[in-house]
Design a protein around this motif. Structure first.
Motif, mmCIF file in Angstrom:
data_model
loop_
_atom_site.group_PDB
_atom_site.id
_atom_site.type_symbol
_atom_site.label_atom_id
_atom_site.label_comp_id
_atom_site.label_asym_id
_atom_site.label_seq_id
_atom_site.Cartn_x
_atom_site.Cartn_y
_atom_site.Cartn_z
ATOM 1 N N ARG A 94 0.820 -1.216 0.000
ATOM 2 C CA ARG A 94 0.000 0.000 0.000
ATOM 3 C C ARG A 94 0.862 1.278 0.000
ATOM 4 N NH1 ARG A 94 -1.481 1.462 5.558
ATOM 5 N NH2 ARG A 94 -0.627 -0.059 7.008
ATOM 6 N N CYS A 122 -8.927 11.983 3.977
ATOM 7 C CA CYS A 122 -8.170 10.778 3.604
ATOM 8 C C CYS A 122 -6.672 11.005 3.757
ATOM 9 C CB CYS A 122 -8.482 10.386 2.163
ATOM 10 S SG CYS A 122 -7.483 9.005 1.572
ATOM 11 N N GLU A 132 -4.508 8.664 2.793
ATOM 12 C CA GLU A 132 -3.879 7.847 1.754
ATOM 13 C C GLU A 132 -3.131 6.647 2.309
ATOM 14 O OE1 GLU A 132 -1.595 10.730 -0.475
ATOM 15 O OE2 GLU A 132 -3.339 12.028 -0.731
ATOM 16 N N GLY A 190 -4.176 3.609 2.358
ATOM 17 C CA GLY A 190 -4.318 2.482 1.432
ATOM 18 C C GLY A 190 -4.901 1.218 2.029
ATOM 19 N N THR A 201 -7.746 0.067 -0.334
ATOM 20 C CA THR A 201 -7.318 -0.572 -1.578
ATOM 21 C C THR A 201 -6.729 -1.954 -1.310
ATOM 22 O OG1 THR A 201 -6.988 1.548 -2.641
ATOM 23 C CG2 THR A 201 -5.733 -0.297 -3.529
ATOM 24 N N ARG A 221 -8.692 4.065 -2.702
ATOM 25 C CA ARG A 221 -7.842 5.194 -2.273
ATOM 26 C C ARG A 221 -7.733 6.217 -3.402
ATOM 27 N NH1 ARG A 221 -1.741 4.200 -0.317
ATOM 28 N NH2 ARG A 221 -1.561 3.171 -2.328
ATOM 29 N N CYS A 248 -13.784 -1.689 1.609
ATOM 30 C CA CYS A 248 -13.046 -0.423 1.743
ATOM 31 C C CYS A 248 -13.615 0.411 2.890
ATOM 32 C CB CYS A 248 -13.071 0.365 0.434
ATOM 33 S SG CYS A 248 -14.720 0.676 -0.242
ATOM 34 N N CYS A 289 -11.496 1.475 6.399
ATOM 35 C CA CYS A 289 -11.053 2.852 6.664
ATOM 36 C C CYS A 289 -11.037 3.149 8.151
ATOM 37 C CB CYS A 289 -11.927 3.884 5.950
ATOM 38 S SG CYS A 289 -11.328 5.553 6.282
#
Lengths: 265, 436
Positions: free
Chosen positions: B139, B304, B306, B308, B311, B326, B374, B378
């Motif tokens: 990620r 966000c 990021e 990952g 994803t 992402r 997803c 998160c």
């Protein structure tokens, strides 16, 4: 084994007799038309008969909940379907619904209320768990699954979408089987690849089919049975097992089929 | 002469405050470009979620090792920043460590705790730099360009800021015997390891280093605060409103389009179609551009960081498809920033570009199985699925550009009341097989 004649009463018949069932069995499109899932519908119908549940189906009056249309983006079509279904359900004064499809379950339970359809909706895994807990279904000792390794593939629309993780597992444990978990299970369960209307189109280009990835994970557990609770998962996992040429040693079965087999239905 | 540093400090504070408030205003305006959605209900439940998920980091602990190091940085950030209050008072009043005489021994304890946390933050940042750049974690290795640099820059800046604190304290301790302006504070455990570096220096050189470190730290913090608003690191603030305003309904529930309900009711002649009000002007069904999304989606894009995790769990991404949740969030942020900049520059709102098409492709949107992995993954309850589904609605209802197989499926549902092409009269045929 049982010589009993199983009945499948429809709402229309019952209503004509001035009766109303305790629960409506919402069969769903896959349960009505898909050859593999029709066996699940029949297994569940037999259980309902055996236990003496006062149930009915809509039969020819049933119609798609609209779930695939909504997930595909066609909100108009979804709402048209939903509203005409609500008219039918309310026309029969339906209060409680059981369904063997997590997609129907999610839509009827969570999405119909905003359009005026309010019902007490349960997935058949929860319903079966209730029957076992209430002693209405007593599973035979040493049934054909005793000691066998069974893994449960979480349907996204039952698990993450609605938080039902334990009911299907309790059903498997009640069979005296050895429940083995895949590496990714429960909240981290990997999708079979068919949700969100993917069932109705080919996958986008990639380097692997999602159902193959998931089937490999299921086979890694060494389970003889991959248990499922969703028609789309059933298709995807069944195809995956065939692709891996394991259909001789590994079966993909629905929870209702597991119970029906145990009961010799 | 003595006032010069105070005036300079006030100037620094004013410039930072001005830039920061302007930037925050811009972000607020950008988020408000989104469509309205009511999230003013269930305040208790929302507060609970915010406390558990943002403040308590509940979802982070699904991955224990990064959660532990992340918690060190988080706790360090929250607690060390208490010292910034003293910096600001000292800077304005021209005092030095104004809380030291007031708090007495407790001051020494407090600074020692801050130093402990500074060292912990430093270590955690080093661990994170190693995770990002050396361990080959997918990620992180899939990030390139600015997002990759951004992630590393934040860690490096934090390490430098922590060194500034320790240097400042080390030189301060050496000055305490030599300059009456430096209040006696007692020993600081961690920075005393740095004192040998400065021991041979003259008082004026020490004074210079101490002041330099002080200014560096405070300007660094103010600069970092401004930088954060342009960076993925904005999650340190946005995680709180994002978890507060996150959806509370079951994950499987798609938002109903009430504007469609009105039309469908009218078509079917049911319900309260009697309300003869003409339907409100519907801008667009679904989302083509970032400002067609709800403000909660745009807030999510700014929140966000990021990481990952989404994803990493996405079945489409795992199997090599282009979809990455992402990227959906990063694209949404980039596009709403772009729209915001256009508006700021007084350019027409239509720049010929759109989120769907120029940033996110139909191929990505179509690959989603709506499995909610997803959303579950998160750590701060961002919902990339919501954005994907709104784009599908645009494609189906505005462009009729859904995949051909879906159009056939729609047609089947419409004419046969099932997604497959079976005659509805066959629906109940399964019942014939129940008894044989």
């Amino acid at each position: 084994m049982s010589d009993k004649t199983y009945k499948v009463p429809t709402m229309q018949e019952m209503s004509a007799k001035g009766e109303s069932p305790e629960v409506l069995f919402w069969v769903g499109c896959a349960g009505s038309f898909d050859d593999r899932y029709k066996a699940v519908t029949i297994a569940f119908t037999k259980i309902l008969n055996e236990v003496g549940i006062n149930f009915a189906v809509l039969g020819p009056e049933e119609s798609c909940t609209g779930d695939p249309a909504r997930r595909g983006g066609n909100e108009f079509l979804f709402q048209m379907q939903a509203m005409s279904n609500i008219q039918v359900l309310d026309g029969y004064n339906v209060k409680k619904i059981v369904t063997a499809c997590p997609h129907c379950f999610n839509t009827l339970k969570n999405e119909y209320p905003e359009l005026g359809g309010n019902y007490d909706v349960v997935h058949h895994s929860t319903f079966l768990q209730g029957l076992i807990n209430d002693g209405k279904v007593t599973l035979k000792d040493g049934g054909e699954f005793k000691g066998k390794k069974i893994t449960f593939h979480d349907s996204c629309y039952l698990g993450r979408a609605n938080g039902v993780y334990e009911a299907p597992r309790d059903v498997i444990k009640a069979l005296d089987a050895e429940l083995v978990e895949m590496k990714r299970c429960k909240t981290k369960g990997l999708c079979c690849g068919a949700g969100g209307a993917q069932m109705f189109k080919d996958a986008e280009p990639g380097n692997k089919e999602i159902n193959i990835e998931r089937t490999e994970e299921a086979l890694d557990t060494g389970a003889e049975v991959i248990a499922a609770g969703c028609p789309f998962c059933m298709t995807m996992m069944g195809d995956g097992v065939k692709n891996k040429e394991k259909e001789g040693s590994v079966k993909v079965l629905d929870l209702a089929e597991l119970i029906a087999k145990n009961q010799g239905l | 002469m003595a006032y010069i540093s105070q005036i300079a400090f006030l100037l620094v504070l004013a410039v930072a405050g001005y830039l920061l408030s302007k930037r925050i205003g811009r972000i607020k305006k950008n988020i408000q470009l989104g469509k309205d959605i009511d999230r003013s209900d269930q305040k208790g439940e929302r507060t609970k979620n915010m406390l558990l998920v943002a403040f308590g980091q509940k979802k982070m602990f699904k991955k224990v090792i990064p959660a532990f190091f992340h918690f060190l940085i988080y706790a360090g950030f929250l607690i060390i920043n208490l010292e910034v209050l003293e910096f600001i008072i000292d800077g304005i009043a021209g005092t030095h460590r104004i809380f030291a005489p007031v708090l007495g021994d407790f001051y020494t304890v407090a600074i020692n705790i801050f130093e402990f946390l500074a060292v912990a933050v430093l270590l955690a940042c080093v661990v994170f730099l190693i995770r990002r750049n050396i361990l080959g974690i997918k990620r992180f290795t899939t990030l390139a360009g600015w997002p990759k640099l951004d992630g590393n820059l934040i860690l490096v800046i934090e390490i430098i800021l922590m060194f500034a604190i320790l240097t400042m304290n080390a030189t301060d301790m050496l000055l305490q015997g030599n300059d009456p302006h430096y209040t006696q504070t007692g020993d600081f455990f961690f920075s005393s390891f740095l004192t040998p570096l400065f021991e041979g220096m003259s008082v004026s050189a020490l004074h210079f280093v101490e002041r330099f470190a002080w200014w560096f730290h405070i300007i660094g913090i103010l600069g970092f605060a401004l930088y954060v608003t342009y960076s993925k690191h904005l999650h340190i603030f946005m995680a709180f409103p994002n978890t507060y305003f996150a959806r509370l309904v079951p994950k499987g529930q798609m938002k109903n389009m009430d504007e469609v309900t009105t039309e469908v009711k009218a078509m079917l002649g049911v319900g309260d179609a009697g309300s003869s009000e003409p339907p409100a002007e519907i801008a667009r069904f679904g989302a083509k551009d970032a400002n067609d999304l709800f403000w909660t989606d745009l807030m999510g894009a700014y929140a966000c960081t990021e990481c990952g995790r989404c994803t990493e769990q996405c079945p489409a991404n795992i199997t090599g498809k282009k979809l990455s949740p992402r990227k959906i969030m990063m694209d949404t942020r980039d596009r709403i920033e772009e729209i915001g900049l256009n508006l700021q520059a007084g350019k027409p709102s239509e720049d010929g570009k759109s989120l769907l098409g120029d940033y996110i492709t139909a191929e990505e949107v179509n690959a989603c199985t709506s499995c909610n992995a997803c959303v579950e993954a998160c750590p701060i309850n961002i919902n990339p699925l919501d954005i994907i589904l709104q784009m599908r609605r645009y494609m189906a209802m505005e462009e009729s550009s859904s995949p051909q197989s879906w159009n056939s499926m729609f047609q089947n549902v419409e004419t046969n009341f099932a997604p497959w092409k079976f005659p509805p009269t066959d629906r109940f045929n399964w019942a014939d097989k129940v008894n044989n």
